[in-house]
Design a protein around this motif. Sequence first.
Motif, PDB file in Angstrom:
ATOM      1  N   ASP A 120       0.836  -1.208   0.000  1.00 17.93           N
ATOM      2  CA  ASP A 120       0.000   0.000   0.000  1.00 17.93           C
ATOM      3  C   ASP A 120       0.869   1.257   0.000  1.00 17.93           C
ATOM      4  O   ASP A 120       0.604   2.210  -0.733  1.00 17.93           O
ATOM      5  CB  ASP A 120      -0.918   0.005   1.229  1.00 17.93           C
ATOM      6  N   ARG A 121       1.903   1.241   0.826  1.00 19.38           N
ATOM      7  CA  ARG A 121       2.810   2.392   0.848  1.00 19.38           C
ATOM      8  C   ARG A 121       3.611   2.478  -0.450  1.00 19.38           C
ATOM      9  O   ARG A 121       3.871   3.570  -0.967  1.00 19.38           O
ATOM     10  CB  ARG A 121       3.730   2.312   2.068  1.00 19.38           C
ATOM     11  N   ALA A 122       4.006   1.313  -0.989  1.00 18.16           N
ATOM     12  CA  ALA A 122       4.760   1.297  -2.241  1.00 18.16           C
ATOM     13  C   ALA A 122       3.939   1.886  -3.385  1.00 18.16           C
ATOM     14  O   ALA A 122       4.471   2.569  -4.266  1.00 18.16           O
ATOM     15  CB  ALA A 122       5.190  -0.124  -2.581  1.00 18.16           C
ATOM     16  N   ALA A 123       2.636   1.639  -3.384  1.00 21.12           N
ATOM     17  CA  ALA A 123       1.779   2.185  -4.442  1.00 21.12           C
ATOM     18  C   ALA A 123       1.745   3.707  -4.365  1.00 21.12           C
ATOM     19  O   ALA A 123       1.744   4.394  -5.403  1.00 21.12           O
ATOM     20  CB  ALA A 123       0.372   1.613  -4.317  1.00 21.12           C
ATOM     21  N   LEU A 124       1.734   4.257  -3.154  1.00 17.81           N
ATOM     22  CA  LEU A 124       1.761   5.710  -3.004  1.00 17.81           C
ATOM     23  C   LEU A 124       3.100   6.286  -3.469  1.00 17.81           C
ATOM     24  O   LEU A 124       3.153   7.344  -4.109  1.00 17.81           O
ATOM     25  CB  LEU A 124       1.492   6.082  -1.550  1.00 17.81           C
ATOM     26  N   VAL A 125       4.181   5.581  -3.153  1.00 17.66           N
ATOM     27  CA  VAL A 125       5.493   6.022  -3.617  1.00 17.66           C
ATOM     28  C   VAL A 125       5.563   5.973  -5.134  1.00 17.66           C
ATOM     29  O   VAL A 125       6.055   6.906  -5.783  1.00 17.66           O
ATOM     30  CB  VAL A 125       6.609   5.156  -2.991  1.00 17.66           C
ATOM     31  N   ARG A 126       5.063   4.897  -5.728  1.00 19.56           N
ATOM     32  CA  ARG A 126       5.065   4.781  -7.182  1.00 19.56           C
ATOM     33  C   ARG A 126       4.285   5.930  -7.817  1.00 19.56           C
ATOM     34  O   ARG A 126       4.725   6.521  -8.812  1.00 19.56           O
ATOM     35  CB  ARG A 126       4.465   3.428  -7.593  1.00 19.56           C
ATOM     36  N   ALA A 127       3.161   6.263  -7.245  1.00 12.37           N
ATOM     37  CA  ALA A 127       2.358   7.362  -7.779  1.00 12.37           C
ATOM     38  C   ALA A 127       3.119   8.683  -7.696  1.00 12.37           C
ATOM     39  O   ALA A 127       3.084   9.495  -8.630  1.00 12.37           O
ATOM     40  CB  ALA A 127       1.039   7.456  -7.029  1.00 12.37           C
ATOM     41  N   PHE A 128       3.837   8.902  -6.600  1.00 11.56           N
ATOM     42  CA  PHE A 128       4.636  10.124  -6.443  1.00 11.56           C
ATOM     43  C   PHE A 128       5.733  10.178  -7.502  1.00 11.56           C
ATOM     44  O   PHE A 128       5.919  11.200  -8.184  1.00 11.56           O
ATOM     45  CB  PHE A 128       5.245  10.152  -5.038  1.00 11.56           C
ATOM     46  N   VAL A 129       6.469   9.073  -7.646  1.00 10.75           N
ATOM     47  CA  VAL A 129       7.587   9.020  -8.590  1.00 10.75           C
ATOM     48  C   VAL A 129       7.099   9.224 -10.021  1.00 10.75           C
ATOM     49  O   VAL A 129       7.679  10.004 -10.792  1.00 10.75           O
ATOM     50  CB  VAL A 129       8.345   7.690  -8.442  1.00 10.75           C
TER      51      VAL A 129
END
Length: 460
Positions: A120-129
Amino acid sequence: MDLAGRVVELVAGLAGPDAQAEVTVGRAELALTRFANSAIHQNVAESAVEVRLRLHVEGRTAAGSASTATADGLRTLVERVLVAARITPPDPAWPGLAPPAPVAPSAEWDAGIAYAEPADRAALVRAFVDAADGLTTAGYCRTAVRTAAFANSAGHAARGRTAEAAMDGIARAGGVDGTARHSVDRLADLDGAALGRRAAAKARAAADPVELPPGRYPVVLEPAAVADLLQNLAWYGFNGKRYAERQSFAVPGVAQLDPAVTLVDDPLRGAGLPFDLEGTPTRALTLVDAGTTRAVAHDRRSAAATGAESTGHAGVGSSTFGPVPHHLRLAPAGAANPTASTPTVSPYGAAADADTAALVSRMGRGLLVSDFWYTRVLEPKSLVITGLTRNGVWLVEDGRITRAVRDLRFTESYPRALGPGSVLEVGRRTARQPDGLDGVWWDAPSLRLASWNFTGGASG
Protein backbone atom coordinates in the motif's frame (compact mmCIF):
# COMPACT_ATOMS: atom_id res chain seq x y z
CA MET A 1 -6.19 -1.36 30.81
CA ASP A 2 -5.65 -4.51 32.90
CA LEU A 3 -1.89 -4.22 32.48
CA ALA A 4 -1.79 -0.60 33.68
CA GLY A 5 -3.95 -1.54 36.68
CA ARG A 6 -1.66 -4.44 37.55
CA VAL A 7 1.33 -2.09 37.74
CA VAL A 8 -0.59 0.22 40.08
CA GLU A 9 -1.35 -2.78 42.30
CA LEU A 10 2.33 -3.79 42.24
CA VAL A 11 3.29 -0.31 43.44
CA ALA A 12 0.83 -0.52 46.32
CA GLY A 13 2.22 -3.91 47.33
CA LEU A 14 5.88 -2.91 47.13
CA ALA A 15 5.77 0.76 48.19
CA GLY A 16 2.76 0.84 50.48
CA PRO A 17 -0.70 2.40 50.20
CA ASP A 18 0.59 5.98 50.47
CA ALA A 19 2.63 5.75 47.28
CA GLN A 20 1.15 7.60 44.31
CA ALA A 21 1.61 6.02 40.92
CA GLU A 22 0.50 6.71 37.38
CA VAL A 23 1.00 4.19 34.59
CA THR A 24 0.63 4.42 30.83
CA VAL A 25 0.84 1.33 28.67
CA GLY A 26 1.25 2.00 24.97
CA ARG A 27 1.48 -0.22 21.93
CA ALA A 28 2.82 1.22 18.68
CA GLU A 29 2.63 -0.29 15.21
CA LEU A 30 4.88 1.88 13.05
CA ALA A 31 5.84 1.29 9.41
CA LEU A 32 7.99 3.35 7.08
CA THR A 33 8.75 3.08 3.37
CA ARG A 34 11.63 5.28 2.22
CA PHE A 35 12.71 6.07 -1.31
CA ALA A 36 15.69 7.79 -2.95
CA ASN A 37 16.86 8.13 -6.54
CA SER A 38 13.22 7.42 -7.44
CA ALA A 39 13.31 3.90 -5.99
CA ILE A 40 12.32 2.33 -2.67
CA HIS A 41 15.44 1.47 -0.70
CA GLN A 42 14.08 0.75 2.76
CA ASN A 43 10.93 -0.73 4.21
CA VAL A 44 10.83 -1.13 7.98
CA ALA A 45 8.16 -1.94 10.54
CA GLU A 46 8.14 -1.93 14.32
CA SER A 47 5.72 -3.28 16.88
CA ALA A 48 6.53 -2.33 20.44
CA VAL A 49 4.95 -2.18 23.88
CA GLU A 50 6.11 0.43 26.39
CA VAL A 51 5.12 0.68 30.04
CA ARG A 52 5.75 4.09 31.65
CA LEU A 53 5.60 4.52 35.41
CA ARG A 54 5.83 7.72 37.45
CA LEU A 55 5.97 7.23 41.21
CA HIS A 56 5.75 9.72 44.10
CA VAL A 57 6.66 8.30 47.49
CA GLU A 58 7.79 9.95 50.73
CA GLY A 59 7.83 13.34 49.01
CA ARG A 60 10.09 12.25 46.17
CA THR A 61 9.34 11.57 42.51
CA ALA A 62 10.93 9.28 39.93
CA ALA A 63 9.93 7.81 36.59
CA GLY A 64 10.97 4.95 34.36
CA SER A 65 9.88 2.79 31.48
CA ALA A 66 10.20 -0.74 30.21
CA SER A 67 9.46 -2.52 26.95
CA THR A 68 8.06 -5.64 28.56
CA ALA A 69 4.71 -6.88 29.78
CA THR A 70 5.89 -9.96 31.65
CA ALA A 71 5.26 -10.28 35.38
CA ASP A 72 8.99 -10.30 36.17
CA GLY A 73 9.62 -7.33 33.89
CA LEU A 74 6.86 -5.26 35.47
CA ARG A 75 8.07 -6.07 38.98
CA THR A 76 11.62 -5.09 38.01
CA LEU A 77 10.33 -1.78 36.62
CA VAL A 78 8.48 -0.95 39.85
CA GLU A 79 11.47 -1.91 42.01
CA ARG A 80 13.84 0.14 39.86
CA VAL A 81 11.67 3.27 39.96
CA LEU A 82 11.10 2.84 43.70
CA VAL A 83 14.86 2.76 44.34
CA ALA A 84 15.31 5.86 42.18
CA ALA A 85 12.54 7.71 44.03
CA ARG A 86 14.13 7.07 47.41
CA ILE A 87 17.45 8.62 46.41
CA THR A 88 16.19 11.63 44.45
CA PRO A 89 15.85 15.09 46.04
CA PRO A 90 12.47 16.01 47.57
CA ASP A 91 9.85 17.24 45.12
CA PRO A 92 7.85 20.00 46.85
CA ALA A 93 6.19 20.96 43.55
CA TRP A 94 4.55 17.55 43.08
CA PRO A 95 1.06 18.38 41.74
CA GLY A 96 -0.67 15.17 42.76
CA LEU A 97 -2.51 12.68 40.58
CA ALA A 98 -5.25 13.38 38.10
CA PRO A 99 -8.62 12.57 39.69
CA PRO A 100 -11.12 10.30 37.97
CA ALA A 101 -12.76 12.12 35.05
CA PRO A 102 -14.69 11.13 31.95
CA VAL A 103 -12.55 10.68 28.84
CA ALA A 104 -13.96 11.10 25.35
CA PRO A 105 -13.94 8.00 23.16
CA SER A 106 -11.27 7.89 20.47
CA ALA A 107 -12.30 8.73 16.95
CA GLU A 108 -12.97 5.71 14.78
CA TRP A 109 -9.65 4.82 13.28
CA ASP A 110 -9.06 4.02 9.64
CA ALA A 111 -8.78 0.36 8.68
CA GLY A 112 -6.69 1.39 5.69
CA ILE A 113 -3.98 2.66 8.05
CA ALA A 114 -4.44 -0.01 10.69
CA TYR A 115 -3.96 -2.84 8.19
CA ALA A 116 -1.65 -1.11 5.70
CA GLU A 117 0.84 -3.40 3.98
CA PRO A 118 4.18 -2.49 2.39
CA ALA A 119 2.46 -2.77 -0.99
CA ASP A 120 0.00 0.00 0.00
CA ARG A 121 2.81 2.39 0.85
CA ALA A 122 4.76 1.30 -2.24
CA ALA A 123 1.78 2.18 -4.44
CA LEU A 124 1.76 5.71 -3.00
CA VAL A 125 5.49 6.02 -3.62
CA ARG A 126 5.07 4.78 -7.18
CA ALA A 127 2.36 7.36 -7.78
CA PHE A 128 4.64 10.12 -6.44
CA VAL A 129 7.59 9.02 -8.59
CA ASP A 130 5.52 8.66 -11.77
CA ALA A 131 3.86 12.04 -11.28
CA ALA A 132 7.29 13.72 -11.02
CA ASP A 133 7.66 12.84 -14.72
CA GLY A 134 11.33 11.98 -14.89
CA LEU A 135 12.69 14.13 -12.06
CA THR A 136 14.75 12.43 -9.38
CA THR A 137 12.67 11.93 -6.24
CA ALA A 138 13.18 10.99 -2.59
CA GLY A 139 11.15 10.88 0.59
CA TYR A 140 9.05 8.60 2.76
CA CYS A 141 5.56 7.27 3.34
CA ARG A 142 4.61 6.15 6.84
CA THR A 143 1.69 4.62 8.67
CA ALA A 144 1.33 4.61 12.45
CA VAL A 145 -1.20 3.09 14.83
CA ARG A 146 -1.07 3.58 18.61
CA THR A 147 -3.18 2.23 21.43
CA ALA A 148 -2.81 3.30 25.05
CA ALA A 149 -4.24 2.60 28.48
CA PHE A 150 -3.80 4.62 31.67
CA ALA A 151 -4.35 3.97 35.37
CA ASN A 152 -3.31 5.70 38.58
CA SER A 153 -3.55 5.23 42.33
CA ALA A 154 -6.41 7.74 42.55
CA GLY A 155 -8.70 5.33 40.73
CA HIS A 156 -8.58 7.06 37.35
CA ALA A 157 -8.41 4.90 34.23
CA ALA A 158 -8.65 5.61 30.50
CA ARG A 159 -7.95 4.07 27.14
CA GLY A 160 -7.65 5.29 23.57
CA ARG A 161 -6.24 4.64 20.13
CA THR A 162 -5.17 6.69 17.14
CA ALA A 163 -3.90 6.28 13.58
CA GLU A 164 -2.02 8.52 11.15
CA ALA A 165 -0.50 8.29 7.68
CA ALA A 166 1.91 10.78 6.16
CA MET A 167 4.01 11.36 3.08
CA ASP A 168 6.89 13.77 2.56
CA GLY A 169 8.78 13.87 -0.73
CA ILE A 170 11.02 15.98 -2.91
CA ALA A 171 11.62 16.17 -6.64
CA ARG A 172 14.92 17.50 -7.98
CA ALA A 173 15.56 19.39 -11.21
CA GLY A 174 19.08 20.60 -11.90
CA GLY A 175 20.09 20.64 -8.25
CA VAL A 176 16.92 22.46 -7.18
CA ASP A 177 14.37 20.73 -4.95
CA GLY A 178 10.63 21.06 -4.80
CA THR A 179 8.73 19.47 -1.93
CA ALA A 180 5.24 18.34 -0.97
CA ARG A 181 3.97 16.72 2.20
CA HIS A 182 0.70 15.78 3.85
CA SER A 183 -0.58 14.13 7.04
CA VAL A 184 -3.98 12.38 7.08
CA ASP A 185 -6.28 10.26 9.24
CA ARG A 186 -7.43 8.06 6.32
CA LEU A 187 -5.00 6.33 3.99
CA ALA A 188 -7.38 6.93 1.09
CA ASP A 189 -6.87 10.69 1.57
CA LEU A 190 -3.12 10.43 0.90
CA ASP A 191 -2.65 11.27 -2.80
CA GLY A 192 0.85 10.33 -3.89
CA ALA A 193 0.32 11.50 -7.47
CA ALA A 194 -0.89 14.95 -6.41
CA LEU A 195 2.08 15.35 -4.08
CA GLY A 196 4.52 14.23 -6.80
CA ARG A 197 3.08 16.69 -9.32
CA ARG A 198 3.28 19.47 -6.77
CA ALA A 199 6.91 18.75 -5.85
CA ALA A 200 7.95 18.50 -9.51
CA ALA A 201 6.19 21.73 -10.49
CA LYS A 202 7.92 23.60 -7.68
CA ALA A 203 11.35 22.18 -8.60
CA ARG A 204 11.00 23.19 -12.26
CA ALA A 205 9.73 26.64 -11.31
CA ALA A 206 12.75 27.22 -9.03
CA ALA A 207 15.34 26.95 -11.84
CA ASP A 208 17.86 29.72 -12.51
CA PRO A 209 17.35 31.70 -9.29
CA VAL A 210 18.61 35.26 -8.86
CA GLU A 211 20.11 36.69 -5.69
CA LEU A 212 18.35 39.51 -3.85
CA PRO A 213 19.83 41.87 -1.26
CA PRO A 214 18.81 41.42 2.37
CA GLY A 215 16.08 43.57 3.80
CA ARG A 216 12.43 43.56 4.84
CA TYR A 217 10.11 42.16 2.18
CA PRO A 218 6.37 41.54 2.14
CA VAL A 219 5.89 37.77 1.94
CA VAL A 220 3.41 35.06 1.17
CA LEU A 221 4.30 32.00 3.25
CA GLU A 222 3.08 28.62 2.07
CA PRO A 223 1.67 26.12 4.59
CA ALA A 224 5.04 24.36 5.05
CA ALA A 225 6.65 27.65 6.11
CA VAL A 226 3.68 28.55 8.32
CA ALA A 227 4.03 25.15 9.99
CA ASP A 228 7.46 26.23 11.23
CA LEU A 229 5.86 29.29 12.82
CA LEU A 230 3.29 27.08 14.54
CA GLN A 231 5.92 24.63 15.75
CA ASN A 232 8.09 27.31 17.34
CA LEU A 233 5.09 29.13 18.81
CA ALA A 234 3.99 25.82 20.35
CA TRP A 235 7.35 24.85 21.82
CA TYR A 236 8.43 28.26 23.09
CA GLY A 237 5.37 30.50 23.25
CA PHE A 238 2.38 28.44 24.41
CA ASN A 239 4.42 26.18 26.67
CA GLY A 240 3.06 26.37 30.24
CA LYS A 241 6.41 25.80 31.92
CA ARG A 242 8.07 28.60 29.95
CA TYR A 243 5.07 30.78 30.75
CA ALA A 244 5.43 30.01 34.47
CA GLU A 245 9.14 30.90 34.25
CA ARG A 246 8.32 34.17 32.40
CA GLN A 247 10.19 33.00 29.32
CA SER A 248 7.16 33.15 27.02
CA PHE A 249 5.77 36.12 25.11
CA ALA A 250 2.21 34.93 25.86
CA VAL A 251 0.04 37.19 28.02
CA PRO A 252 -3.51 35.80 28.28
CA GLY A 253 -6.19 38.41 27.79
CA VAL A 254 -4.01 40.69 25.65
CA ALA A 255 -4.44 41.23 21.90
CA GLN A 256 -0.90 40.22 20.94
CA LEU A 257 -1.46 38.95 17.40
CA ASP A 258 -3.40 40.19 14.40
CA PRO A 259 -7.19 39.75 14.55
CA ALA A 260 -6.90 37.40 11.56
CA VAL A 261 -5.05 34.87 13.75
CA THR A 262 -6.94 32.16 15.63
CA LEU A 263 -4.90 29.23 16.94
CA VAL A 264 -6.49 26.07 18.31
CA ASP A 265 -4.75 22.96 19.58
CA ASP A 266 -7.04 20.00 18.94
CA PRO A 267 -5.57 16.50 19.37
CA LEU A 268 -9.00 14.92 18.94
CA ARG A 269 -9.18 16.36 15.43
CA GLY A 270 -6.80 13.62 14.38
CA ALA A 271 -3.75 11.57 15.47
CA GLY A 272 -4.12 12.47 19.16
CA LEU A 273 -5.19 10.38 22.15
CA PRO A 274 -8.15 11.48 24.33
CA PHE A 275 -5.92 11.77 27.42
CA ASP A 276 -2.34 12.81 28.18
CA LEU A 277 0.51 11.07 29.99
CA GLU A 278 -1.00 12.07 33.37
CA GLY A 279 -4.46 10.81 32.41
CA THR A 280 -5.96 14.29 32.05
CA PRO A 281 -8.63 14.32 29.31
CA THR A 282 -7.63 16.18 26.16
CA ARG A 283 -9.87 18.65 24.35
CA ALA A 284 -9.75 21.48 21.86
CA LEU A 285 -7.87 24.38 23.44
CA THR A 286 -8.10 27.87 21.93
CA LEU A 287 -4.73 29.51 22.46
CA VAL A 288 -5.43 32.66 20.41
CA ASP A 289 -8.91 33.91 19.53
CA ALA A 290 -9.02 36.59 16.81
CA GLY A 291 -5.61 37.90 17.87
CA THR A 292 -6.17 37.80 21.64
CA THR A 293 -4.11 35.31 23.60
CA ARG A 294 -6.47 33.15 25.65
CA ALA A 295 -4.42 30.30 27.10
CA VAL A 296 -1.19 28.35 27.19
CA ALA A 297 -0.78 24.57 27.36
CA HIS A 298 -0.41 23.07 30.84
CA ASP A 299 0.39 19.77 32.45
CA ARG A 300 -0.42 19.32 36.13
CA ARG A 301 2.94 20.67 37.28
CA SER A 302 2.93 23.91 35.27
CA ALA A 303 -0.76 24.41 36.07
CA ALA A 304 -0.05 24.16 39.80
CA ALA A 305 2.79 26.68 39.44
CA THR A 306 0.47 29.27 37.88
CA GLY A 307 -2.80 28.58 39.69
CA ALA A 308 -4.36 27.14 36.54
CA GLU A 309 -5.74 23.74 35.55
CA SER A 310 -4.07 21.15 33.39
CA THR A 311 -5.13 21.38 29.74
CA GLY A 312 -4.13 17.78 29.05
CA HIS A 313 -0.69 18.44 27.59
CA ALA A 314 1.56 16.26 29.74
CA GLY A 315 3.95 14.27 27.60
CA VAL A 316 7.31 12.57 27.65
CA GLY A 317 9.75 15.19 28.92
CA SER A 318 7.11 17.80 29.75
CA SER A 319 8.25 18.01 33.38
CA THR A 320 11.67 19.08 32.06
CA PHE A 321 11.00 21.08 28.92
CA GLY A 322 7.36 21.87 29.50
CA PRO A 323 3.98 20.94 28.02
CA VAL A 324 3.72 21.55 24.28
CA PRO A 325 0.61 21.66 22.04
CA HIS A 326 1.39 19.17 19.25
CA HIS A 327 -1.76 19.51 17.12
CA LEU A 328 -1.90 23.20 16.40
CA ARG A 329 -4.21 24.63 13.74
CA LEU A 330 -4.25 28.14 12.34
CA ALA A 331 -7.85 28.77 11.35
CA PRO A 332 -8.27 29.63 7.64
CA ALA A 333 -10.04 32.74 6.43
CA GLY A 334 -13.82 32.78 6.30
CA ALA A 335 -16.16 34.09 3.65
CA ALA A 336 -15.49 37.67 4.75
CA ASN A 337 -12.12 37.72 3.01
CA PRO A 338 -11.98 39.44 -0.40
CA THR A 339 -12.72 37.26 -3.39
CA ALA A 340 -9.53 36.10 -5.03
CA SER A 341 -8.79 37.62 -8.39
CA THR A 342 -7.57 35.19 -11.03
CA PRO A 343 -3.76 35.31 -10.96
CA THR A 344 -2.06 36.32 -14.18
CA VAL A 345 -0.54 33.26 -15.86
CA SER A 346 3.26 33.30 -15.73
CA PRO A 347 6.01 30.78 -16.44
CA TYR A 348 6.22 30.26 -12.69
CA GLY A 349 2.50 29.83 -12.06
CA ALA A 350 2.90 26.17 -11.16
CA ALA A 351 5.00 27.23 -8.18
CA ALA A 352 1.85 28.10 -6.21
CA ASP A 353 -1.39 26.21 -5.55
CA ALA A 354 -4.62 28.05 -6.28
CA ASP A 355 -5.17 29.25 -2.70
CA THR A 356 -1.61 30.56 -2.39
CA ALA A 357 -1.74 32.08 -5.88
CA ALA A 358 -4.76 34.12 -4.83
CA LEU A 359 -2.73 35.69 -2.00
CA VAL A 360 0.19 36.28 -4.37
CA SER A 361 -2.10 38.07 -6.82
CA ARG A 362 -2.76 40.79 -4.22
CA MET A 363 0.89 41.43 -3.35
CA GLY A 364 2.71 44.27 -5.09
CA ARG A 365 6.39 43.42 -4.72
CA GLY A 366 7.56 40.74 -2.34
CA LEU A 367 8.55 37.11 -1.95
CA LEU A 368 6.72 33.80 -2.08
CA VAL A 369 8.39 31.39 0.37
CA SER A 370 7.83 27.63 0.28
CA ASP A 371 9.51 26.46 3.44
CA PHE A 372 11.81 27.28 6.37
CA TRP A 373 14.40 25.03 7.89
CA TYR A 374 17.22 24.92 10.45
CA THR A 375 15.34 27.47 12.53
CA ARG A 376 16.88 28.27 15.90
CA VAL A 377 15.81 30.50 18.79
CA LEU A 378 17.98 33.57 19.40
CA GLU A 379 15.84 35.26 22.07
CA PRO A 380 13.20 33.06 23.75
CA LYS A 381 10.86 35.60 25.33
CA SER A 382 10.30 37.66 22.18
CA LEU A 383 10.77 34.48 20.13
CA VAL A 384 13.35 35.88 17.72
CA ILE A 385 14.21 33.07 15.32
CA THR A 386 16.93 32.72 12.73
CA GLY A 387 16.77 30.24 9.89
CA LEU A 388 16.92 29.65 6.16
CA THR A 389 14.46 29.35 3.33
CA ARG A 390 14.44 26.17 1.23
CA ASN A 391 12.61 24.34 -1.54
CA GLY A 392 11.72 27.45 -3.48
CA VAL A 393 11.59 31.24 -3.12
CA TRP A 394 10.15 33.49 -5.83
CA LEU A 395 10.06 37.21 -6.52
CA VAL A 396 6.54 38.63 -6.89
CA GLU A 397 5.95 41.85 -8.83
CA ASP A 398 2.50 43.35 -9.34
CA GLY A 399 0.82 40.12 -8.29
CA ARG A 400 2.89 37.98 -10.67
CA ILE A 401 5.56 35.42 -9.83
CA THR A 402 8.40 36.64 -12.04
CA ARG A 403 11.69 35.04 -10.97
CA ALA A 404 13.05 32.29 -8.77
CA VAL A 405 15.25 33.61 -5.94
CA ARG A 406 18.23 32.03 -4.23
CA ASP A 407 17.76 30.99 -0.62
CA LEU A 408 17.91 33.63 2.09
CA ARG A 409 18.70 33.72 5.79
CA PHE A 410 16.22 35.49 8.06
CA THR A 411 16.10 36.79 11.62
CA GLU A 412 12.55 37.50 12.75
CA SER A 413 10.37 37.65 15.84
CA TYR A 414 7.50 35.31 15.06
CA PRO A 415 5.01 37.15 17.33
CA ARG A 416 5.99 40.45 15.71
CA ALA A 417 5.52 39.02 12.22
CA LEU A 418 2.01 37.91 13.24
CA GLY A 419 1.31 41.01 15.32
CA PRO A 420 -1.59 43.46 14.97
CA GLY A 421 -1.67 44.92 11.45
CA SER A 422 1.00 42.50 10.18
CA VAL A 423 -1.20 39.72 8.80
CA LEU A 424 -2.66 41.07 5.58
CA GLU A 425 -4.46 37.92 4.52
CA VAL A 426 -5.01 34.30 5.53
CA GLY A 427 -5.61 31.54 3.00
CA ARG A 428 -8.97 29.82 2.80
CA ARG A 429 -7.66 26.26 3.03
CA THR A 430 -5.33 24.51 5.43
CA ALA A 431 -2.84 21.77 4.57
CA ARG A 432 -1.92 19.49 7.45
CA GLN A 433 1.87 19.19 7.63
CA PRO A 434 3.46 16.13 9.24
CA ASP A 435 6.13 16.49 11.89
CA GLY A 436 9.24 14.36 12.22
CA LEU A 437 7.43 12.55 15.05
CA ASP A 438 4.46 10.43 14.07
CA GLY A 439 1.18 11.63 15.54
CA VAL A 440 2.31 15.27 15.57
CA TRP A 441 1.05 17.73 12.95
CA TRP A 442 0.70 21.42 12.15
CA ASP A 443 -2.40 22.45 10.20
CA ALA A 444 -1.80 25.68 8.33
CA PRO A 445 -3.10 27.86 5.50
CA SER A 446 -0.88 30.19 3.48
CA LEU A 447 -0.30 33.66 4.96
CA ARG A 448 0.33 37.06 3.40
CA LEU A 449 2.40 39.14 5.83
CA ALA A 450 3.35 42.81 5.71
CA SER A 451 7.07 42.11 6.13
CA TRP A 452 9.71 39.53 6.91
CA ASN A 453 13.28 40.37 7.89
CA PHE A 454 15.82 38.70 5.59
CA THR A 455 19.33 39.27 6.91
CA GLY A 456 21.54 37.58 4.32
CA GLY A 457 21.63 36.06 0.89
CA ALA A 458 23.35 33.09 -0.66
CA SER A 459 26.72 34.86 -0.68
CA GLY A 460 26.61 35.98 2.95
